[in-house]
Design an enzyme around this catalytic site. Structure first.
Site: not given
Length: 445
Positions: A218-221, A224
């Site tokens: 996941n790009i958020c992982t 961030d």
């Protein structure tokens, strides 16, 4: 004359070559019931050594083993295709290469190694993509062996070999137009081998649903909360490269790979994540699985064993998939695939699909890229118009606005009808996929 002298030389070489393989006499000169009513004959051995043309696709870890085994088994007319060059990391298992060969074509060096060792063996090599060869090129071979390392190339080869088959008046495949595809693959301590007879056995596409998908994060992982080295590498590769370099990443470029490695290492240091190395960076980006030489040798031997069966008819070829599981010891088992009724390749049937009128054309493309079809960059054309083309660039730009249109809008504009046959082309497929598309709700147009 020069020709008669050369013929004499070839005859002497062949006699010498055949004497090297006296052990094959136990197989080829004796009658056998393993493959039906096989009658041993010196003609079988001579035919194997002088007539069988084998195409090997891939000269990497598995390909090197297959090429060696083919030469040691008496095959004398071999063609090898590989578009890669030799990297220093290949040398621990791809034993046909040496340090002096780093940077050279794998196909060229492998061919030279075999022909230097076996003077009687002819190995033709090509440093190209398999998609660059016409159908006529593939028609010259009797057996095709795949030592490929990716699903896309296997799917294309499977599609090509099926497109070569001709049918009689009863719609039965003509055997002389069939080229058996021996597919081998390894992944660490696991390996598989199988024989695919176009339009007779299952095809590669029939087993697509069982393939492991490449792991993505996941790009958020990634942005961030990176926790493992792979997160840092993917972030540098997906986000930082696209934002800062803004050019297509070349997976075979050491400069491009080093750029990602250095950025990933810097990010990992910031988050105090150990373990980012250049080798791991290559593994994540190129989806490299650590190779084991023993696995390659076992699967290569299995593939060439099947080639011997097909080339001589001394025994029946395998009709299932052989799976080798090395992590549990010297263990293997078989899995029986069957032909799928709705296979887009070996059943050659248009695929029915129902779409809603408020669905967009881009939604259909997402379906084609999804788990069922797993296409890469599909282009679509109806009987009335080109709906979307991925290339050339000018045509892609012209048709791009249609991606945002609903099917109701496409029908109103006269670009398709409620019941429409849509032709889908993709780099993975050698022949178009036909979709019988039905728009779910009929309106008054």
């Amino acid at each position: 004359s020069t020709q008669s002298t050369w013929d004499q030389v070839l005859t002497e070489r062949m006699e010498k070559h055949m004497s090297k393989f006296d052990d094959l006499d136990y197989l080829l000169l004796r009658d056998s019931n393993l493959g039906g009513d096989y009658k041993g004959s010196p003609d079988v051995k001579t035919g194997l050594f002088t007539m069988a043309k084998v195409l090997l696709i891939g000269a990497g870890g598995l390909g090197c083993e297959v090429l060696k085994a083919l030469a040691l088994s008496g095959f004398t007319d071999i063609t090898v295709i590989d578009m890669d060059s030799i990297d220093v990391t290949n040398l621990n298992r791809q034993f046909l290469f040496r340090m002096k060969d780093v940077g050279k074509s794998k196909a060229e060096v492998a061919a030279k190694f075999i022909t230097d060792r076996f003077k009687e063996v002819k190995v033709e090599w090509h440093n190209k993509k398999i998609q660059e060869f016409p159908r006529e090129f593939y028609e010259q071979f009797h057996i095709v062996i795949g030592g490929l390392d990716n699903v896309e190339a296997r799917r294309w080869m499977n599609s090509m070999l099926h497109s070569m088959v001709q049918f009689d008046e009863s719609k039965n495949p003509i055997m002389s137009t069939i080229r058996p595809f021996i597919d081998g693959g390894t992944e660490g301590l696991q390996g598989q081998a199988r024989v695919i007879y176009p339009f007779i056995s299952h095809c590669y596409e029939c087993s697509l649903a069982t393939m492991n998908q490449q792991k993505r994060y996941n790009i958020c992982t990634l942005a961030d909360t990176p926790r493992v080295p792979e997160h840092c590498i993917e972030y540098a590769y997906i986000k930082e490269w696209n934002e800062e370099v803004k050019k297509k990443f070349n997976k075979d470029s050491k400069d491009d790979m080093m750029w990602v490695y250095e950025r990933a290492k810097k990010r990992a240091d910031t988050y105090k994540i150990p373990g980012v190395t250049y080798m791991l960076t290559m593994g994540v980006i190129k989806n490299i699985i650590p190779a084991v030489a023993t696995t390659n040798a076992i699967i290569a031997a299995t593939c060439v064993n099947e080639a011997m069966k097909i080339g001589t008819s001394l025994a029946s070829h395998m009709d299932n998939e052989m799976l080798y599981v090395g992590q549990t010891g010297l263990y293997g088992y078989t899995y029986q695939y069957t032909r799928m009724d709705n296979c887009i390749i070996c059943q050659s049937k248009p695929q029915p699909i129902t779409v809603k009128e408020d669905m967009k054309l881009s939604d259909l493309i997402d379906i084609l890229k999804g788990p069922k079809y797993q296409l890469k960059n599909p282009s679509l054309r109806s009987d009335k118009a080109t709906l979307y083309m991925t290339a050339p660039k000018s045509l892609e730009e012209d048709t791009r606005p249609r991606l945002g249109k609903t099917f109701a809008e496409l029908i109103l504009e006269g670009l398709m009808t409620i019941n429409e046959t849509i032709s889908v082309t993709d780099a993975i497929l050698n022949t178009p996929l036909l979709l019988i598309t039905t728009v779910a709700k009929q309106l008054s147009y």
